[in-house]
Write an enzyme that holds these catalytic residues in place. Structure first.
Site, PDB file in Angstrom:
ATOM      1  N   TYR A  39       0.833  -1.196   0.000  1.00 33.99           N
ATOM      2  CA  TYR A  39       0.000   0.000   0.000  1.00 33.99           C
ATOM      3  C   TYR A  39       0.869   1.249   0.000  1.00 33.99           C
ATOM      4  O   TYR A  39       2.086   1.187   0.186  1.00 33.99           O
ATOM      5  CB  TYR A  39      -0.948   0.007   1.196  1.00 33.99           C
ATOM      6  N   ARG A  58       8.198   4.636  -4.240  1.00 32.10           N
ATOM      7  CA  ARG A  58       8.195   3.646  -3.157  1.00 32.10           C
ATOM      8  C   ARG A  58       7.156   2.565  -3.412  1.00 32.10           C
ATOM      9  O   ARG A  58       7.401   1.376  -3.132  1.00 32.10           O
ATOM     10  CB  ARG A  58       7.935   4.320  -1.808  1.00 32.10           C
ATOM     11  N   ARG A 106      -6.901 -20.599  -2.617  1.00 35.00           N
ATOM     12  CA  ARG A 106      -6.030 -20.412  -1.462  1.00 35.00           C
ATOM     13  C   ARG A 106      -4.866 -21.393  -1.509  1.00 35.00           C
ATOM     14  O   ARG A 106      -5.034 -22.605  -1.361  1.00 35.00           O
ATOM     15  CB  ARG A 106      -6.793 -20.587  -0.144  1.00 35.00           C
ATOM     16  N   LYS A 154       6.436  -1.813   2.080  1.00 29.53           N
ATOM     17  CA  LYS A 154       5.231  -1.233   2.689  1.00 29.53           C
ATOM     18  C   LYS A 154       4.073  -2.215   2.496  1.00 29.53           C
ATOM     19  O   LYS A 154       3.164  -2.020   1.684  1.00 29.53           O
ATOM     20  CB  LYS A 154       4.925   0.136   2.087  1.00 29.53           C
ATOM     21  N   GLU A 186      12.372   2.061  14.337  1.00 29.89           N
ATOM     22  CA  GLU A 186      11.372   3.085  14.014  1.00 29.89           C
ATOM     23  C   GLU A 186      10.192   2.948  14.948  1.00 29.89           C
ATOM     24  O   GLU A 186      10.176   2.094  15.838  1.00 29.89           O
ATOM     25  CB  GLU A 186      10.920   2.934  12.558  1.00 29.89           C
ATOM     26  N   LEU A 210      11.097   1.052   7.382  1.00 26.76           N
ATOM     27  CA  LEU A 210      10.431   1.536   6.183  1.00 26.76           C
ATOM     28  C   LEU A 210      10.973   2.929   5.897  1.00 26.76           C
ATOM     29  O   LEU A 210      10.901   3.814   6.761  1.00 26.76           O
ATOM     30  CB  LEU A 210       8.916   1.595   6.383  1.00 26.76           C
TER      31      LEU A 210
END
Length: 297
Positions: A39, A58, A106, A154, A186, A210
């Site tokens: 995302y 990114r 799946r 991300k 972070e 990140l």
């Protein structure tokens, strides 16, 4: 209706703009089943996306890292983002973009047949941190970093961050500051910055953090303000004895962290390094909007 979300909120899903409450995906979408997706979050000021090129770069890095071919080129992504901005209920908003591997049987392995990625986007209202928040700052609690070893992606698989953020909430704090093997990584939803001896320090850009879009911006602002900048491993002792701590993210911009584990950071108030960086940040937003710079925006 979605609790807390206006009924006329708009979204983008697989080529169509529609009401957010009408956006539906299959239960076999790999983002739902496995968290198999990435995302991006783009802040928008009065209709103007901020550092759009860096956000899209990114997003492309994250997609490449998990081997999903980008559904759009840059022009296509700009079209999706602008379409969401045009349909946003507020001129200042946050655009959320998400791409998953798509719908398939799946199975942990990648689908053997060609599957179209699921592309989703939406906006949320965004209000810049006000003077009271800038003055009061945020409070931090320190915890061990127990997340996976690809924090540079991300990913929508954010359970580790969710649990970390809740640990802060459980202790009445705003955010965590995480350490891995005694070194700063972070926060749960932000990058953490250290000011010591007039220098601005940041952890290395590697797989353990990140790379926030403000990483590059903070280096630029420090250079413009004449603040020496070092990107290197930072020990827990350096964090605990810092002159100043700061956090940065798309919605927080940059804010001082004035408490760590219940104790004041430095003098217990926003410091001079933060003040100079804050002034530079405000000037960048003012320039984006074609307005004179103002530290009180």
């Amino acid at each position: 209706m979605i609790p807390g979300v206006p009924g006329d909120s708009q979204a983008y899903l697989n080529g169509e703009f529609l009401r957010l409450q009408d956006a539906k995906i299959s239960v076999l979408d790999r983002g739902f089943i496995f968290g198999d997706g990435v995302y991006e979050v783009v802040p928008v000021y009065e209709g103007h996306p901020f550092r759009m090129a860096e956000h899209l770069a990114r997003l492309e890095r994250s997609l490449a890292a998990i081997r999903i071919e980008s559904p759009f080129d840059r022009a296509g992504w700009h079209g999706v983002v602008q379409g969401l901005i045009d349909r946003s209920l507020t001129a200042s908003c946050v655009v959320y973009l998400q791409v998953t591997r798509g719908v398939a049987k799946r199975d942990h392995g990648f689908p053997t047949e060609r599957v179209a990625p699921t592309v989703f986007g939406m906006t949320s209202p965004f209000t810049r941190p006000g003077a009271d928040v800038r003055e009061q700052g945020v409070s931090l609690v320190s915890i061990p970093d127990e997340r996976w070893l690809h924090c540079d992606i991300k990913s929508v698989s954010l359970l580790g961050n969710v649990l970390a953020k809740q640990r802060a909430a459980d202790q009445g704090a705003d955010e965590v500051v995480q350490f891995r093997d005694g070194m700063l990584s972070e926060g749960a939803t932000c990058n953490v910055w250290v000011a010591a001896g007039g220098k601005l320090l940041a952890p290395p850009k590697n797989h353990l953090v990140l790379e926030g879009i403000r990483y590059g911006l903070m280096a630029e602002l420090a250079a413009e303000a004449g603040i020496p900048f070092e990107m290197r491993p930072i020990t827990r002792d350096e964090v605990e004895n810092a002159d100043e701590l700061m956090v940065s993210s798309a919605t927080r911009e940059i804010l001082p962290a004035l408490k760590l584990d219940g104790r004041p950071v430095g003098a217990g108030r926003a410091g001079p390094v933060y003040g100079r960086l804050r002034q530079g940040y405000d000037a960048r937003i003012a320039a984006l909007l074609g307005k004179p710079g103002s530290a009180s925006m």
